[in-house]
Design a protein around this motif. Structure first.
Motif, short mmCIF file in Angstrom:
data_model
loop_
_atom_site.label_atom_id
_atom_site.label_comp_id
_atom_site.label_asym_id
_atom_site.label_seq_id
_atom_site.Cartn_x
_atom_site.Cartn_y
_atom_site.Cartn_z
N THR A 1 0.82 -1.21 0.00
CA THR A 1 0.00 0.00 0.00
C THR A 1 0.86 1.26 0.00
N GLY A 2 2.14 1.09 -0.08
CA GLY A 2 3.06 2.22 -0.10
C GLY A 2 4.47 1.73 -0.34
N ASP A 3 5.40 2.66 -0.41
CA ASP A 3 6.81 2.35 -0.64
C ASP A 3 7.43 1.77 0.63
N TRP A 4 8.64 1.24 0.49
CA TRP A 4 9.34 0.70 1.64
C TRP A 4 9.74 1.81 2.60
N GLU A 5 9.88 1.44 3.87
CA GLU A 5 10.25 2.37 4.93
C GLU A 5 11.43 1.81 5.71
N VAL A 6 12.22 2.70 6.29
CA VAL A 6 13.25 2.27 7.23
C VAL A 6 12.57 1.98 8.56
N PRO B 1 30.01 6.88 6.14
CA PRO B 1 29.67 5.80 5.22
C PRO B 1 30.42 4.52 5.55
N ILE B 2 29.95 3.41 4.98
CA ILE B 2 30.60 2.11 5.14
C ILE B 2 31.47 1.90 3.91
N VAL B 3 32.77 1.95 4.10
CA VAL B 3 33.70 1.78 2.98
C VAL B 3 33.96 0.31 2.73
N ASN B 4 34.25 -0.43 3.80
CA ASN B 4 34.49 -1.87 3.72
C ASN B 4 33.46 -2.58 4.58
N GLU C 1 11.84 8.50 7.93
CA GLU C 1 12.09 8.74 6.52
C GLU C 1 13.43 9.44 6.29
N LYS C 2 13.87 10.21 7.27
CA LYS C 2 15.15 10.90 7.15
C LYS C 2 16.31 9.92 7.00
N HIS C 3 16.10 8.71 7.48
CA HIS C 3 17.19 7.73 7.41
C HIS C 3 17.46 7.27 5.99
N LYS C 4 16.52 7.49 5.09
CA LYS C 4 16.79 7.17 3.69
C LYS C 4 17.88 8.05 3.12
N LEU C 5 18.16 9.17 3.78
CA LEU C 5 19.12 10.13 3.25
C LEU C 5 20.55 9.81 3.66
N LEU C 6 20.73 8.89 4.60
CA LEU C 6 22.07 8.52 5.01
C LEU C 6 22.79 7.83 3.86
N ASP D 1 25.46 9.28 -5.18
CA ASP D 1 25.69 10.22 -6.27
C ASP D 1 26.88 9.72 -7.09
N GLU D 2 26.72 9.70 -8.39
CA GLU D 2 27.73 9.08 -9.25
C GLU D 2 29.09 9.75 -9.14
N VAL D 3 29.13 11.05 -8.90
CA VAL D 3 30.39 11.78 -8.83
C VAL D 3 30.82 12.04 -7.38
#
Length: 591
Positions: free
Chosen positions: A392-397, A407-410, A460-465, A472-474
Motif C-alpha cells: 500500500t506504499g513504498d518501503w520504509e526504514v 559511510p561504510i567503505v568496507n 524517513e530521514k534515514h533514507k538520506l544517510l 551520487d555518481e560523482v
C-alpha cells in the motif's frame, strides 16, 4: 492474576529447572508491577539501533557467535541457527524472569555446515527445522523442554555434488496445505562456463540454453509430512530466481513471497556497457509474489529499478536498454537497489504493533559487499505496508543503526549486520545479526491511536544517510583522485569480494592479510589468481567454501601489479611479483 501465573511457571519450568521455578515466583510478581502489559524494560539506547517513535528494544543476548536465521516458540523460547560453531549448529535461549534477557543459553545440534551460508530456522507443527547449505534437518520439540530430546531427522538432502557453494543455502517455508518450499540457488553469477572460467571473464557469453535451470535457480515444493527427501521428490514451483535467502508464506493472502539476490559484476564483466556506478546500484533486489509456474527471468533478464523494467542481461545480448520479452516475466512488487543482500522476510501477524504493521512485510538487509568504489549499502531492516496481497506504499526504514558507521567503505567496518527476523508469542519482533551474534527484541510501548505521520516522517530521514540511499555518481565515488593505479586494479578486480581493506567480508570471502596464501609461495598465489579456486579452503584457521574467479584474462603487467599490491599492503611485507615471473608461470602451464 499473579498467583495463577506463578502456578503456571512452576508447572512449566518445575520439572527441568526447579530452582528457577521458585525464583521466578518472586521475580514475576515484581515484573508484573513494573511492566504493565507484561513487556520487559527496554535498553536505554535500544541496544544501539534506531526505531520509529513508540518502539523500543532490549538486547536478548549479544555474543552467541555468527547468528543466521531464528525462530521463537509459543512459550517464548528462542532458537538461532549458527554458522561454523564447534559447540553445535544451533543455540536455544530462554528468559525465565521476563527481563528480556536470555538467562539460559545452550548450544545443540551436531551436523556438517557445508559452505558459509547455512541459514534456515523454522518451527512448524511442533518441529524445529534447521538447515545447512546442503541439507534440512528437524527435531521434535518437547513441551516444557528447551532443547529437543528427539533424534535429529534429515528432511532433505541436496545431492547435486556441488564444488563451489554459492547461493545454495536452504531456507524453508510452509503453506497451509501441507507443502514445504525450498529454494535451490544457482552456483554461478549468470550461467557462464563455470568449469573453465569460474565466476566469468569480461565479455563472456552465457550458456544457451542455461543448463543450471534444470536443478537450480528456482523454488521446489515438497510434501511437508515426509523426510529423507531429495530434489527429485519435489516439483518445480517457480524458476528464474538466482538466489533466495529471504522467503515467507503470507498467511493473510495465502501466498509465497521472496526477495531475491540479484546478479553481480556488470562493470567488471562488461566495462564497455556499464559504469562502476551502474554496477554498484544494479541490478535490483526483487521483492516478488510467487505463483506456481512463475519465471522471474534469470539468467536472461534482470530488473532495473530506476527504469522500472526487466532488461536483457549482457551475457545474452543486452546492453542496459534492450527489453526483449522482459514484460512477459514475473514482475517485482518493489525493486530495491542492488546488492543490499535481502536475507530474511517476515509478514507480521501480531497485534502488539500499531495496526498499519499488521500483515506487512519486514525485510532484513544484510548489506552489500561489492558496491566499491561507492559506499557499501543496506545494513537495516525495512518495512513494506500491505493490504489484500499488495503493498500500500513504498518501503520504509524500520530499524537502522546496525552498522554503527557512515559511510561504510568496507563491509568489515560494519559493527553489526542484520540477518534474521521472527515474531514472539506476544507480537514482539526479534532481529538477529551475524557479526557477533546479537539478538534484539523490538516492542511497541507507545500510543497506537496516535502512531502515524510524525513517527514515519522522522524515520524517513534515514533514507538520506549515505549507506542506504542511491549514491551520487560523482560526489560519492570514494576513489576519485585518491588512489594509485595498482590500487585501482585491485579495487576493480578484487575488492568486490576481499574489500578495499583486504579483510574480506568475514563470511564468504577470506582476508588477504597475514596469510601464506598471499605472502608465501608465489606460484601458489599466481595459480590462485589466474586459475581460480573452487571448493573449501582454510585461511587463518577459518574455513571458506566459495568460488574464486579465474583472472587469466588479465595482462601480465596487470597480474604483477595486483599481486605486488596485495603482498605489500594489508599488513603484508612480502617481495614483489615481477612481469617475468607471471610470464614464466603462464608458459609453464602450456607444457
Amino acid at each position: 492474576m499473579g498467583g495463577v501465573l506463578c502456578v503456571g511457571i512452576v508447572a512449566y519450568y518445575g520439572a527441568e529447572y526447579p530452582a528457577a521455578a521458585i525464583l521466578s515466583i518472586a521475580l514475576l510478581s515484581h515484573t508484573l508491577m513494573r511492566n504493565p502489559g507484561g513487556l520487559p524494560p527496554s535498553d536505554p539506547d535500544n541496544g544501539g539501533i534506531t526505531l520509529p517513535g513508540g518502539f523500543e528494544a532490549v538486547v536478548v543476548t549479544d555474543s552467541i557467535g555468527p547468528a543466521r536465521h531464528l525462530a521463537v516458540n509459543d512459550n517464548g523460547d528462542i532458537y538461532v541457527k549458527l554458522r561454523f560453531s564447534a559447540k553445535g549448529g544451533n543455540v536455544a535461549m530462554r528468559d525465565t524472569d521476563n527481563d528480556g534477557k536470555a538467562d539460559i543459553i545452550q548450544h545443540f545440534g551436531s551436523y556438517k555446515d557445508v559452505g558459509s551460508l547455512a541459514n534456515g530456522m523454522r518451527i512448524h507443527k511442533g518441529y524445529l527445522y534447521y538447515s545447512s547449505s546442503l541439507a534440512i534437518y528437524r527435531s521434535k520439540l518437547t513441551p516444557g523442554k528447551l532443547i529437543p530430546e528427539s533424534e535429529m531427522e534429515t528432511v532433505l538432502t541436496d545431492d547435486h555434488g556441488h564444488g563451489a557453494h554459492w547461493h545454495i543455502t536452504k531456507p524453508v517455508s510452509f503453506d497451509d496445505k501441507g507443502f514445504m518450499y525450498v529454494p535451490f540457488g544457482t552456483p554461478s553469477n549468470n550461467c557462464m562456463d563455470m568449469a573453465n572460467t569460474p565466476g566469468g571473464k569480461p565479455g563472456q557469453p552465457g550458456i544457451m540454453p542455461c543448463p543450471e535451470l534444470e536443478q537450480h535457480a528456482g523454488i521446489w515444493r515438497f510434501d511437508a509430512s515426509k523426510t529423507g527427501l531429495t530434489q527429485k521428490d519435489g516439483t518445480l514451483f517457480a524458476t528464474g530466481l538466482r538466489s533466495i535467502v529471504a522467503m515467507d508464506w503470507n498467511k493473510a493472502d495465502k501466498s509465497l513471497y521472496v526477495v531475491q539476490h540479484g546478479r553481480d559484476n556488470l562493470h567488471r564483466l562488461f566495462p564497455d556497457l556499464y559504469t562502476a556506478w551502474q554496477s554498484a546500484v544494479l541490478p535490483s533486489e526483487e521483492f516478488l509474489k510467487i505463483k506456481e509456474g512463475d519465471d522471474a527471468g534469470w539468467p536472461y533478464y534482470y530488473y532495473d529499478q530506476m527504469q522500472k523494467k526487466k532488461l536483457m542481461t549482457p551475457e545474452y545480448g543486452g546492453d542496459g536498454k534492450k527489453e526483449g520479452k522482459g514484460k512477459e516475466l514475473a514482475q517485482p512488487l518493489i525493486g530495491f537497489p542492488g546488492h543490499w543482500a535481502p536475507n530474511d522476510l517476515y509478514f507480521y501477524q501480531g497485534n502488539q504493533f500499531p495496526a498499519r504493521y499488521k500483515n506487512g512485510a519486514f525485510i532484513a538487509f544484510h548489506g552489500s559487499t561489492n558496491r566499491a568504489p561507492y559506499p557499501q549499502s543496506g545494513y537495516f531492516v525495512a518495512f513494506v505496508p500491505f493490504k489484500n496481497g499488495a503493498p500500500t506504499g513504498d518501503w520504509e526504514v524500520f530499524a537502522d543503526g546496525f552498522a554503527g558507521v557512515d559511510p561504510i567503505v568496507n563491509v568489515k567496518d560494519a559493527i553489526y549486520r542484520p540477518m534474521g527476523i521472527a515474531m514472539g508469542p506476544d507480537g514482539s519482533l526479534y532481529i538477529s545479526e551475524t557479526e557477533k551474534g546479537k539478538i534484539w527484541r523490538v516492542m511497541y510501548k507507545g500510543d497506537k491511536k496516535n502512531f502515524g505521520t510524525a513517527q514515519l516522517a522522522e524515520m524517513e530521514k534515514h533514507k538520506l544517510l549515505s549507506h542506504i540511499r542511491t549514491p551520487d555518481e560523482v560526489k560519492d565515488n570514494l576513489e576519485k583522485g585518491k588512489i594509485p593505479e595498482n590500487a585501482k586494479l585491485y579495487n576493480t578486480y578484487c575488492a568486490a569480494c576481499h574489500q578495499n581493506d583486504g579483510k574480506g567480508d568475514g563470511n564468504r570471502f577470506p582476508p588477504l592479510g597475514g596469510t601464506d596464501w598471499v605472502t608465501g609461495d608465489k606460484t601458489k598465489l599466481l595459480n590462485t589468481l589466474l586459475m581460480g579456486l573452487n571448493g573449501e579452503i582454510v585461511v587463518n584457521d577459518k574455513p571458506y567454501n566459495g568460488l574464486m574467479p579465474a583472472h587469466n584474462f588479465l595482462k601480465d603487467e596487470e597480474v604483477a601489479n595486483i599481486l605486488t599490491y596485495i603482498r605489500q599492503n594489508f599488513g603484508n611485507n612480502a617481495s614483489a611479483v615481477s612481469v617475468e615471473e607471471v610470464k614464466a608461470y603462464r608458459n609453464s602451464q602450456k607444457k
